[in-house]
Design a protein around this motif. Structure first.
Motif, short mmCIF file in Angstrom:
data_model
loop_
_atom_site.label_atom_id
_atom_site.label_comp_id
_atom_site.label_asym_id
_atom_site.label_seq_id
_atom_site.Cartn_x
_atom_site.Cartn_y
_atom_site.Cartn_z
N ILE A 11 0.84 -1.18 0.00
CA ILE A 11 0.00 0.00 0.00
C ILE A 11 0.88 1.24 0.00
O ILE A 11 1.74 1.40 0.86
N LYS A 12 0.68 2.10 -0.99
CA LYS A 12 1.46 3.32 -1.08
C LYS A 12 0.84 4.38 -0.18
O LYS A 12 -0.34 4.72 -0.28
N SER A 13 1.65 4.92 0.71
CA SER A 13 1.17 5.90 1.67
C SER A 13 1.05 7.28 1.03
O SER A 13 1.93 7.72 0.30
N THR A 14 -0.06 7.96 1.27
CA THR A 14 -0.28 9.32 0.78
C THR A 14 0.61 10.29 1.56
O THR A 14 0.67 10.27 2.78
N LYS A 15 1.32 11.14 0.82
CA LYS A 15 2.19 12.13 1.46
C LYS A 15 1.36 13.29 2.01
O LYS A 15 0.49 13.82 1.33
N LEU A 16 1.65 13.68 3.23
CA LEU A 16 0.89 14.75 3.86
C LEU A 16 1.48 16.13 3.60
O LEU A 16 0.76 17.13 3.60
N GLY A 17 2.78 16.22 3.40
CA GLY A 17 3.41 17.51 3.20
C GLY A 17 3.94 18.10 4.49
O GLY A 17 3.43 17.81 5.59
#
Length: 436
Positions: A4-10
């Motif tokens: 699962i590719k984790s969404t980048k938060l910034g």
């Protein structure tokens, strides 16, 4: 297993998470731990007074979060509640420096200044909780759900879970000497100032989620939505997770309000900052390192083994008797706190995953019922009952007080084991959902 590719938060979101997670927990540490010590040691209250204060604060927190969380849904805004809430929260916290037995006696001319001061502490604790719950529990927690998703919530929760520990480290390492020197007013002014400064910083850091879903339903209908049987039936996984949450937090609240008093009065360790500091650092490191694995392997799968380890940690604390080497206390405490943080992160992340998107704020109130209201009434009451039924006492301010004993950890272990049952049900439900 599919990766699962984790969404980048910034960077800006992470900075906001860390800053407000830290400052908010700093203020809660003062309430959950130092108010108890202040009431017990300085004002002359008893363990029953502590239990009453914790219960009153819990009720205030749950009701506040329920109403203000729903209001943030209705308005489609979180920032205004976070920023102004933190500023006022800070000023109210600072005001505790003015509540003393001496000042109470001068102002109210009462025969029992100790009882009156204790009552004032309880009342002002509720006022502080109103603004703190508005800013942190209702608005900030909703904002966290808004800006994260199921690919990064495990990591986010472990970072947030470590914030109470880092805030305790700051207090123990940098501010505790003020309480030891009975400079409580300066202690409260500093913490209140930091909290208010956080609110001002929020004007520049926090941004509401773009195109956030606004709940157009009737405001009062939305408040009570989470209590409807039809809501429970249509969100079974969410409510099973709440059951796990309430049991775990009950076990935590059995000992936590009394932990400093226990280490100081029962174990005889007057410099409690040393073992607590070591425990907090180690537990925080364990928690943060576990974050990516919780996201990778699944939050629900992490619950059962971490609950078992948590129960072992409670039992280990039970066997740390007065006179034991400090290293034994640190080892047992690290197992206990590390496991609790991992378990809480997995449970909190699961709650966020299954919270209806258009009712995030309203469900913060439901979450508070299971995380704070019930645990902070039931837990300290169990702890107080265990404490009041032992023979270790001492007299202070003309009041005979019972000293917390290792029995509070045995009680916590027994309660924690009960959470295994709903955790197994949750695992079965989520596995069945994935197959479908």
């Amino acid at each position: 297993m599919e990766k699962i590719k984790s969404t980048k938060l910034g960077a800006k979101i992470w900075i906001s998470i860390i800053v407000f997670g830290f400052i908010g927990q700093l203020a809660w540490v003062i309430e959950n731990m130092y108010f108890n010590v202040y009431l017990f040691n300085e004002i002359g209250g008893t363990s029953k007074d502590i239990a009453a204060m914790v219960a009153a604060s819990a009720i205030t927190a749950a009701v506040t979060t329920l109403f203000m969380g729903a209001l943030s849904d209705k308005l489609g805004k979180r920032k205004v509640f976070i920023t102004f809430g933190f500023v006022i929260w800070g000023f109210v916290t600072a005001s505790f420096g003015l509540i003393t037995v001496e000042n109470t006696s001068k102002i109210f001319h009462t025969a029992n200044a100790v009882a009156t001061a204790a009552m004032l502490i309880v009342i002002m604790d509720c006022v502080m909780t109103f603004f703190g719950s508005t800013a942190s529990d209702a608005a900030f927690n909703s904002w966290i759900t808004d800006v994260t998703d199921d690919t990064n919530r495990g990591k986010t929760e472990t970072v947030l879970g470590a914030m109470p520990l880092f805030s305790m480290l700051l207090v123990f390492g940098g501010l505790d000497f003020l309480t030891k020197n009975h400079q409580w007013n300066i202690f409260y002014y500093i913490v209140g100032g930091i909290t208010a400064a956080g609110g001002i910083l929020g004007f520049f850091l926090i941004k509401d989620k773009p195109n956030m879903k606004v709940n157009d339903e009737n405001y009062f209908k939305n408040i009570f939505y989470g209590f409807k049987l039809s809501t429970v039936k249509s969100n079974k996984i969410l409510y099973i997770t709440f059951i796990v949450y309430v049991i775990l937090n009950c076990s935590y609240q059995i000992f936590m309000p009394y932990i400093i008093i226990y280490i100081e009065k029962c174990l005889g360790i007057t410099d409690y900052a040393i073992p607590l500091g070591a425990i907090l650092i180690l537990a925080a490191v364990i928690s943060v390192l576990s974050g990516k694995y919780i996201d990778k392997f699944g939050k629900v799968k992490f619950m059962l083994p971490s609950i078992i380890i948590l129960s072992i940690g409670f039992l280990a604390m039970y066997f740390v008797k007065p006179g034991a080497h400090m290293a034994l206390l640190i080892a047992a405490g690290t197992i206990m706190m590390g496991a609790f943080l991992i378990t809480s992160s997995a449970v909190s992340g699961t709650i966020r995953d299954y919270t209806p998107e258009d009712k995030v704020g309203a469900f913060q109130g439901i979450r508070m019922v299971f995380q704070v209201l019930i645990p902070m009434i039931v837990g300290p009451s169990i702890g107080s009952a265990v404490i009041e039924n032992n023979q270790l006492t001492y007299e202070e301010f003309g009041v005979v007080k019972h000293i917390p004993t290792p029995g509070i950890f045995l009680a916590a272990a027994i309660v924690a084991v009960i959470s295994v049952v709903p955790a197994l049900v949750l695992l079965k439900k989520t596995n069945a959902l994935k197959k479908d």
